[in-house]
Design an enzyme around this catalytic site. Sequence first.
Site, mmCIF file in Angstrom:
data_model
loop_
_atom_site.group_PDB
_atom_site.id
_atom_site.type_symbol
_atom_site.label_atom_id
_atom_site.label_comp_id
_atom_site.label_asym_id
_atom_site.label_seq_id
_atom_site.Cartn_x
_atom_site.Cartn_y
_atom_site.Cartn_z
ATOM 1 N N ASP A 119 -4.436 -5.199 5.832
ATOM 2 C CA ASP A 119 -4.704 -6.060 4.683
ATOM 3 C C ASP A 119 -3.440 -6.858 4.367
ATOM 4 O O ASP A 119 -2.335 -6.319 4.352
ATOM 5 C CB ASP A 119 -5.117 -5.199 3.482
ATOM 6 N N HIS A 150 -2.720 -1.018 -3.259
ATOM 7 C CA HIS A 150 -3.915 -0.216 -3.015
ATOM 8 C C HIS A 150 -3.850 1.085 -3.818
ATOM 9 O O HIS A 150 -2.865 1.826 -3.723
ATOM 10 C CB HIS A 150 -4.046 0.109 -1.527
ATOM 11 N N SER A 172 0.868 -1.184 0.000
ATOM 12 C CA SER A 172 0.000 0.000 0.000
ATOM 13 C C SER A 172 0.900 1.228 0.000
ATOM 14 O O SER A 172 1.652 1.424 -0.947
ATOM 15 C CB SER A 172 -0.947 -0.050 1.205
#
Length: 207
Positions: free
Chosen positions: A153, A56, A29
């Site tokens: 995540d 992401h 991310s």
Amino acid sequence: SDRKRNTPDGRTLMPRLEGRFDAIVSGTSAGGVEALSVLLPALPPALRASVFVVLHLPRDRPSLLVDIFEHRCRHRIREAEDKEPVEPGSIYFAPPDYHLLVDRGRDRVVRVALSSDDMVHFSRPSIDVLFEAAADLYGCRLLGIVLTGGNEDGAAGLAAVRRLGGVCVVQDPDDAQAAYMPQAALKKVEPDFVLPIRQIAELLGGL
């Protein structure tokens, strides 16, 4: 656990990956473009494993990842398309606002699958979704890598990789631009390797 070890004269021996992998999954991310800029160009030219990446991204804008990486890597780079056959040695990026999965159809061909199911950890694409699908498909022939990022995540997904016999790698949180994601993974999983990004690149370069 980091498998680096020292020789009698104090030199550090880099760990090596043993066995063959049919696929590599990586999730990241915040700070991910920088981390992947070190990792992906290090993949060896003869690599036969397929590589799947979730980074992401804003859901309402086109991804520029193919443009960013296609001239930096020695492998075919593409944004994943639903139902396309998976090719060895290719790198697939999850498109914005779709979960990326892999599955084997009735024809026994491994294909990409895209899903617009609910977000996971406020994210679509989700690292967990990719890792869990890949772990179900590839089992012990999967390598999972969690890199820098700002939420949890990937932790549950990496646990699935571990549970089904795959090899787990986590970026050293002290080396990550955003430490939360690798820290969350380390709370869930005892990985095979915890390394700075450049040493992960060296590890992959030896595949």
